[in-house]
Design a protein around this motif. Structure first.
Motif, PDB file in Angstrom:
ATOM      1  N   PRO A 112       0.822  -1.219   0.000  1.00  0.00           N
ATOM      2  CA  PRO A 112       0.000   0.000   0.000  1.00  0.00           C
ATOM      3  C   PRO A 112       0.855   1.268   0.000  1.00  0.00           C
ATOM      4  O   PRO A 112       1.836   1.375   0.743  1.00  0.00           O
ATOM      5  CB  PRO A 112      -0.817  -0.136   1.291  1.00  0.00           C
ATOM      6  CG  PRO A 112      -0.883  -1.601   1.549  1.00  0.00           C
ATOM      7  CD  PRO A 112       0.436  -2.146   1.092  1.00  0.00           C
ATOM      8  N   GLU A 113       0.470   2.224  -0.813  1.00  0.00           N
ATOM      9  CA  GLU A 113       1.234   3.469  -0.933  1.00  0.00           C
ATOM     10  C   GLU A 113       1.197   4.285   0.346  1.00  0.00           C
ATOM     11  O   GLU A 113       2.127   5.058   0.621  1.00  0.00           O
ATOM     12  CB  GLU A 113       0.690   4.300  -2.102  1.00  0.00           C
ATOM     13  CG  GLU A 113       0.914   3.663  -3.465  1.00  0.00           C
ATOM     14  CD  GLU A 113       0.421   4.550  -4.595  1.00  0.00           C
ATOM     15  OE1 GLU A 113      -0.138   5.636  -4.286  1.00  0.00           O
ATOM     16  OE2 GLU A 113       0.568   4.168  -5.763  1.00  0.00           O
ATOM     17  N   GLU A 114       0.137   4.095   1.149  1.00  0.00           N
ATOM     18  CA  GLU A 114       0.028   4.917   2.351  1.00  0.00           C
ATOM     19  C   GLU A 114       0.967   4.450   3.462  1.00  0.00           C
ATOM     20  O   GLU A 114       1.139   5.156   4.464  1.00  0.00           O
ATOM     21  CB  GLU A 114      -1.412   4.910   2.866  1.00  0.00           C
ATOM     22  CG  GLU A 114      -1.918   3.556   3.359  1.00  0.00           C
ATOM     23  CD  GLU A 114      -2.574   2.733   2.267  1.00  0.00           C
ATOM     24  OE1 GLU A 114      -3.304   1.772   2.614  1.00  0.00           O
ATOM     25  OE2 GLU A 114      -2.362   3.044   1.069  1.00  0.00           O
ATOM     26  N   ASP A 171       4.755   2.884   5.097  1.00  0.00           N
ATOM     27  CA  ASP A 171       6.157   3.253   5.004  1.00  0.00           C
ATOM     28  C   ASP A 171       7.055   2.037   4.823  1.00  0.00           C
ATOM     29  O   ASP A 171       8.273   2.130   4.956  1.00  0.00           O
ATOM     30  CB  ASP A 171       6.596   4.025   6.261  1.00  0.00           C
ATOM     31  CG  ASP A 171       6.374   3.227   7.544  1.00  0.00           C
ATOM     32  OD1 ASP A 171       5.860   2.087   7.455  1.00  0.00           O
ATOM     33  OD2 ASP A 171       6.711   3.747   8.618  1.00  0.00           O
TER      34      ASP A 171
END
Length: 356
Positions: free
Chosen positions: A79-81, A83
């Motif tokens: 997921p891009e959200e 880290d």
């Protein structure tokens, strides 16, 4: 003729032949790149390979001809959200339903495909599990390295993560429960050995003839389950095995009592004990173990065989066994481990071996 896919630090090598007459390199792909794992889906004939880029991390590629063009699969990403970055894909395994394929990676992630491996999505049930903040990596990272489907039931699935443990799902991965009962992580202080998520499982294989039976190579111990992974029994302690540490384990699909391991000196060394390469076999579900050495080097051979670098073809008296070492050799047996021959040498360090 048997096809053996060998993933190495410097590309994929496709070997073809038989143990008696030798093997040739049929194809090489991804030269200079780390191929963690490669397999051929027996349903479609499609080849899938996990390739680790120093820049992009883990990716999956697909082809119908390993000597031809490869296509990069879509959807292998976290997921891009978040880290976290995807370090690598450790394993790729066909599912049961038509088109289902699974892939496991680091950090402890499971991907699923429903079109034979061309497009993928992250399994959110495992990724979003509320215990994830308590998970810790093993020496190789937080790797989901084992995927074990249940024959004829696409809803049931097992995965294993180092150093977290075994996880089971009964609803195609929507929900998961841990299943480490009976496993003793002796590398932890005694007061911490009842921890729920500190189990450094190295590999698990299911019996083809009795699916509720599984064999496990643990960080310290060889275990068996007779209840589909709900509980585990130590079948290495008190036997002739020279070490309870190792990476791979395989089973004879036709015999639920037969399994094979390649022990290593413990975590501080990780080479074959005494410089002798021995494949240990049980024919009584782990009550006893016997070494198989004919054709294998027995002097000054300090090999390391990684968790995905041991596989089988066939079954019973015609069972074929193949394993590769980080020193570049690949060995094969065409008679269920009674005798061995070296089928490849001078390869780059071997990451995985899979028969097609």
């Amino acid at each position: 003729m048997t096809e053996v896919l060998v993933g190495t630090k410097k590309g994929l090598f496709v070997l073809e032949g038989d143990v008696g007459s030798g093997f040739d390199v049929k194809a090489r792909a991804f030269p200079g790149q780390a191929v963690e794992y490669a397999m051929r889906d027996p349903r479609s004939g499609r080849y899938l390979a996990s390739v680790t880029s120093w820049f992009y991390g883990g990716r999956i590629w697909a082809t119908d001809d390993p000597a031809g063009e490869w296509q990069e699969a879509e959807g292998i990403a976290l997921p891009e959200e978040g880290d976290q970055s995807l370090a690598r894909i450790w394993v790729i395994e066909p599912g049961v339903a038509d088109g289902d394929v699974y892939a496991g990676g680091d950090p402890g992630c499971l991907f699923e495909s429903h079109d034979g491996g061309l497009t993928w999505s992250l399994n959110r049930g495992l990724w979003d599990h509320p215990t994830r903040p308590e998970w810790n990596p093993g020496a190789g990272g937080l790797c989901l390295h084992t995927i074990v489907p249940w024959p004829d039931d696409p809803d049931r699935l097992m995965v294993a993560i180092s150093a977290v443990g075994v996880w089971l799902s009964d609803d195609r991965g929507a929900t998961w429960r841990y299943s480490n009962a009976g496993i003793v992580p002796e590398y932890l202080p005694e007061e911490a050995q009842d921890a729920e998520f500190q189990h450094c499982v190295h590999n698990v294989r299911r019996s083809g003839s009795r699916p509720e039976r599984l064999f496990m190579q643990f960080h310290g111990g060889v275990y068996r389950s007779d209840d589909a992974g709900a509980t585990w029994i130590d079948v290495g302690d008190g036997t002739d095995l020279p070490s309870d540490f190792g990476f791979p384990i395989v089973v004879d699909p036709a015999d639920a009592d037969s399994a094979f391991v390649i022990p290593h000196i413990g975590a501080e060394d990780r080479t074959t004990p005494g410089g002798a390469v021995r494949v240990w076999e049980t024919r009584d579900a782990g009550a006893s173990w016997s070494p198989r050495t004919e054709g294998l080097p027995q002097q000054n051979a300090y090999l390391t065989v990684l968790r995905e670098a041991f596989d089988t073809a066939g079954e019973g008296s015609g069972l074929e066994l193949y394993f590769g070492a980080t020193s570049g050799e690949v060995f094969g047996s065409g008679d269920a481990g009674a005798s061995w021959a070296q089928i490849a040498d001078h390869l780059p360090p071997v990451h995985s071996v899979r028969t097609a």
